[in-house]
Scaffold this active site. Structure first.
Site: not given
Ligand code: RB5
Length: 150
Positions: A8, A65, A67, A98, A133
């Protein structure tokens, strides 16, 4: 290896750097976007990458993304997708040994690009151990059938 990558807006810059690394390592890359810093919805990219792994158009996928959390939640809804959010090399290695993870999720706001690159390199070169596994991975697929809420 044929790889598909998606991200993203939070990870657009990181994706650009990671694609350069992957190409320099000789991998064949499908870039599923996003292609700018304009705000987008990560589930759309998790969908297109997961579907290409499901269909065999790509052997493995990479999703980034902010996180890595949203991407991993979304990708794991797709049958046969084993998406792993890895923020250490140990997790990357174990997710292959695994769990036979076929999608790697990374967080551009929580990891440095250098860390992402070393995690990715290890993830790409580590083979699944199979054996005991396999039984466990089969159970993931079997247990996920017919589990929709009434
Ligand atoms: C976008 O702002 C953010 O929410 C996305 O990149 C991500 O971290 C979502 O899990």
């Amino acid at each position: 290896m044929k790889l598909v990558i998606g991200c993203d807006h939070a990870a657009f810059d990181a994706k650009t750097e990671i694609i350069q690394l992957l190409k320099s390592l000789g991998h064949d890359i499908i870039d599923d976007g996003t292609h700018s810093l304009e705000s987008v919805d990560y589930p759309d990219y998790a969908a297109s990458v997961s579907q290409k792994v499901q269909s065999g158009d790509a052997e493995r996928g990479i999703l980034i993304c902010g996180t890595g959390l949203g991407m991993s939640m979304a990708a794991n809804r797709y049958k046969g997708i084993r998406a792993a959010l890895c923020f250490t090399e140990e997790l990357a290695e174990l997710s292959r040994l695994h769990n036979d993870a076929n999608v790697l999720c990374l967080g551009a706001r929580t990891q440095s690009v250098e860390s992402m690159k070393s995690i990715l390199s290890l993830w790409l070169t580590t083979e699944w151990e199979g054996d005991r596994h396999a039984r466990r991975l089969n159970k993931i697929e079997l247990n996920s059938r017919g589990q929709d809420a009434e």
